[in-house]
Design an enzyme around this catalytic site. Sequence first.
Site: not given
Ligand code: DGP
Length: 114
Positions: A94, A87, A30, A100-101
Site C-alpha cells: 500500500q 493492498n 489509476d 481503495h479497491l
Molecule cells: P496502492 O499501492 O494499493 O496504495 O495503490 C495506489 C495506486 O494509486 C497506485 O496504483 C497508483 C495510484 N495513484 C497514486 N497517485 C495517484 C493520483 O494522483 N491519481 C491517480 N489517478 N492514481 C494515483
Amino acid sequence: MGDTIFGKIIRREIPADIVYEDDDVLAFRDLNPQAPVHVLFVPKKPIATLDGATAADAELLGKLLLAAAAYARREGLADQGYRTVINCNEHGGQTVFHLHLHLLAGRQMHWPPG
Ligand code: DGP
C-alpha cells in the site's frame, strides 16, 4: 489520520479520470495502470487501511465491492473476468493511505502476485 491524494481527488481539488460516483463511493482510473483497465474504487469516508475498517464500515465495504462488480459488468469485463485487490500496509504494497479497491481487467492475471 492525514489527508491523502485520494481525499483531494474526492474533493475535486486535483483532477482524475472519474468513471463512477455515488453517495459513498468514487472510482477513477489509476495514474499508473497495470492492466488495460485499472480503476480504483474508494470510499468517500477516509478509512486509511483495511486494517482500520470496523464493523460500522461493513455496509460501506460491501458497497465498494458491489460498485466494482457492477462497473465491470457494465463495461463488459465480467465474462472474461477481472481481479480486485486491496493492498494493506507495507507488505501489502500500500502506498496511498486511503482505503481503495483496485479493479484490473483486460489481460490474463497471474497467481501468486509478485
Ligand atoms: P496502492 O499501492 O494499493 O496504495 O495503490 C495506489 C495506486 O494509486 C497506485 O496504483 C497508483 C495510484 N495513484 C497514486 N497517485 C495517484 C493520483 O494522483 N491519481 C491517480 N489517478 N492514481 C494515483
